[in-house]
Design an enzyme around this catalytic site. Structure first.
Site, mmCIF file in Angstrom:
data_model
loop_
_atom_site.group_PDB
_atom_site.id
_atom_site.type_symbol
_atom_site.label_atom_id
_atom_site.label_comp_id
_atom_site.label_asym_id
_atom_site.label_seq_id
_atom_site.Cartn_x
_atom_site.Cartn_y
_atom_site.Cartn_z
ATOM 1 N N GLY A 1 4.693 -0.713 0.435
ATOM 2 C CA GLY A 1 4.040 0.456 1.182
ATOM 3 C C GLY A 1 2.502 0.526 0.751
ATOM 4 O O GLY A 1 2.112 -0.083 -0.023
ATOM 5 N N SER B 1 4.173 -0.721 -5.883
ATOM 6 C CA SER B 1 3.249 -1.705 -5.382
ATOM 7 C C SER B 1 2.973 -1.884 -3.861
ATOM 8 O O SER B 1 3.504 -1.282 -3.052
ATOM 9 C CB SER B 1 3.902 -3.088 -5.755
ATOM 10 O OG SER B 1 4.927 -3.396 -4.807
ATOM 11 N N LYS B 2 1.991 -2.541 -3.524
ATOM 12 C CA LYS B 2 1.299 -2.478 -2.192
ATOM 13 C C LYS B 2 2.165 -3.246 -1.320
ATOM 14 O O LYS B 2 2.317 -2.713 -0.261
ATOM 15 C CB LYS B 2 -0.097 -3.457 -2.366
ATOM 16 C CG LYS B 2 -1.184 -2.902 -1.686
ATOM 17 C CD LYS B 2 -2.315 -3.748 -1.995
ATOM 18 C CE LYS B 2 -3.494 -3.566 -0.804
ATOM 19 N NZ LYS B 2 -4.426 -4.497 -1.315
ATOM 20 N N ARG B 3 3.146 -4.231 -2.110
ATOM 21 C CA ARG B 3 4.215 -4.799 -1.055
ATOM 22 C C ARG B 3 5.152 -4.029 -0.512
ATOM 23 O O ARG B 3 5.732 -4.401 0.626
ATOM 24 C CB ARG B 3 4.727 -5.928 -2.059
ATOM 25 C CG ARG B 3 4.496 -7.339 -1.528
ATOM 26 C CD ARG B 3 5.114 -8.377 -2.370
ATOM 27 N NE ARG B 3 4.674 -8.107 -3.594
ATOM 28 C CZ ARG B 3 5.501 -8.307 -4.872
ATOM 29 N NH1 ARG B 3 6.698 -8.324 -4.637
ATOM 30 N NH2 ARG B 3 4.804 -8.101 -6.053
#
Ligand code: GLU
Length: 490
Positions: free
Chosen positions: A262, A258-260
């Site tokens: 990295g 997930s974007k959270r």
């Protein structure tokens, strides 16, 4: 004939997982002298984003994974090539309508006029009663007449797939092996939306049949939908393609990537200055291995080596340290000239006045960091002191308990080294090493007791290239200036 396709939706950034799918599709097609094509899945008009297609094409072009067929650039303009087009789904609406009619006629699909409100209420009740939320088939029981009248009076509708719920389906996934599904828990999927556009399910089946895709390579998130797709292929009387569902990409903590945690967009890595070959090399290992110890592969070697039977089904961990390791290996293989030309934009961007320095300076300074750079965007942080003087010295930086650098020792080391540097003119690394090692002996200290405070004074950094390298780059005047300034401060 192997025909693989990438079927992205133009809904946002280019995910690292999409690059992996593209790469596997490309490698398999090239290895088997097949074709790799690009189909644009733009049937969700609300989610389509301007510029997303260009970003897809640019990213593929950057990666060197250019399609043989389908949507592509021609002379810098988005166009299409190939005999099985159009390859843009929004241009295929009449085709889907022709095929959905076949399903309606055969009773494999039906119109549904239920309002969003009714569906929401139904779901709510099902969830409350701990039943899986599923369409209750109210409209399946409408007579032909009722359906015709509702359509004529302009009632909005969708078309749903009629799932034969008493079926158990089995298929052989190229990666996961035998997969079995109980259709009794499958929902009557929407195939055509109220705006007349097909959903992914219908479009996938119609397009991958007409475009002769084999195998269909896609992410594991589509595995649960596969029985619906097989039922559709069967209902149409089409041959079911082979499927290869690629393993999920995971964060290091094994949660879904997930974007959270990295960057997940390929463009983030391009911006940070990761090398294409390193990214490709890293991405191919997200789910595949060659079965040997070899880790560094160029694209030709990958075409030779790649096969779907070495793709594993367990989730693939996206390990940024591993990517940095790959990238570092590729960076070290660059010639120094190439390295300099790659890092220059990052240094200029950071505001360093490169023009004030001779080319030789830049070359020499760059050489001292090439071994240590993981990606180009970190170069300004690694090289700033070659273009700026350290302003302040944190006491703890110059002193070092482990190396027994006390304030008195630091002062002595700096004073003596300044004196020594005044007297020499050969600032090559070799000569500096020789005279400074002798100095250490002469004043009765240990290497670290002299070199640590000197290096820290010159760079203002805890970690940096070694003291001989740094002095050799900075030269006599600048090195002495910095050492003296440090002496004044501490
Ligand atoms: N448009 C789908 C997506 O972007 C494609 C899935 C597939 O490869 O079939 O997820």
């Amino acid at each position: 004939m192997i025909r693989t396709r990438l079927a992205p939706s133009p809904t946002g950034y280019f995910h690292i997982g999409t690059l992996r799918t593209a790469l596997y599709c490309y490698l398999l097609a090239k290895k088997n002298k097949g074709k790799f094509f690009l189909r644009l899945e733009d049937t969700d008009q609300k989610r389509s984003i301007d510029g997303a297609l260009e970003n897809i094409l640019n990213t593929l072009d950057w990666a060197g994974i250019n399609p043989d067929e389908g949507v592509m650039y021609k002379n810098g303009v988005v166009s299409e090539a190939g005999e099985m087009g159009p390859y843009t789904q929004s241009k295929r609406i009449p085709i889907y309508h022709k095929y959905i009619k076949q399903l309606l006629d055969k009773g494999n699909a039906y119109h549904c006029f239920c309002s969003p409100e009714r569906l929401a209420k139904m779901r709510e009740e099902q969830i409350k009663n701990k039943r899986p939320p599923m369409y209750d088939r109210k409209c399946l029981h409408l007579s032909e007449d009722e359906v015709r009248k509702a359509i004529e009076s302009g009632e909005p509708y969708v078309i749903r797939q009629k799932i034969p719920r008493d079926t158990v389906l089995e298929f052989e996934d190229l990666i996961r092996g035998k997969v079995k599904f109980d259709c009794s828990i499958l929902d009557d999927q929407v195939l055509v939306k109220s705006d007349g556009f097909p959903t992914y399910h219908l479009a996938h089946v119609v397009d991958d049949h007409l475009m002769k895709t084999n195998p269909v390579i896609r992410g594991e998130e589509w595995l649960p939908s596969t029985p619906k797709h097989i039922l559709l292929f069967n209902a149409f009387g089409f041959k079911v393609p082979e499927y290869a569902h690629l393993p999920l990409l995971l964060n290091k903590d094994k949660s879904k990537l997930s974007k959270r945690q990295g960057d997940v967009a390929v463009e983030d890595y391009i911006k940070k200055g990761y090398l294409r070959d390193a990214i490709i090399n890293f991405v191919v290992f997200l789910g595949w291995n060659p079965g040997t110890e070899q880790e560094i592969f160029n694209i030709e070697e990958l075409i030779d080596e790649f096969s779907l039977d070495r793709v594993h089904k367990g989730g693939a961990v996206f390990d940024i340290d591993k990517l940095n390791w790959f990238n570092g290996s590729y960076i070290r293989k660059l010639s120094i000239e190439e390295f300099v030309s790659r890092i220059k934009p990052y240094l200029l961007d950071a505001g360093f006045p490169l023009d004030d320095y001779p080319d030789g300076y830049m070359l020499k300074a760059s050489k001292t960091v090439q071994e240590r750079v993981k990606y180009f965007a970190e170069v300004p942080d690694l090289m700033w002191f070659y273009f700026n003087t350290p302003k302040e010295y944190d006491g703890s930086l110059i002193l070092n308990e482990r190396m027994k650098v006390t304030i008195d020792i630091a002062k002595k080391a700096l004073e003596e080294s300044v004196k020594l540097l005044y007297g020499i003119n050969d600032f090559s690394e070799e000569n500096l090493k020789e005279v400074l090692v002798n100095l250490v002996k002469d004043i009765g200290l240990k290497n670290g007791q002299v070199f640590w405070p000197m290096r820290a004074a010159l760079t203002g950094e805890k970690f940096s290239p070694g003291v001989f390298e740094v002095i050799s780059v900075l030269g006599k005047e600048e090195s002495i200036k910095r050492l003296k300034k440090c002496l004044e401060i501490i």
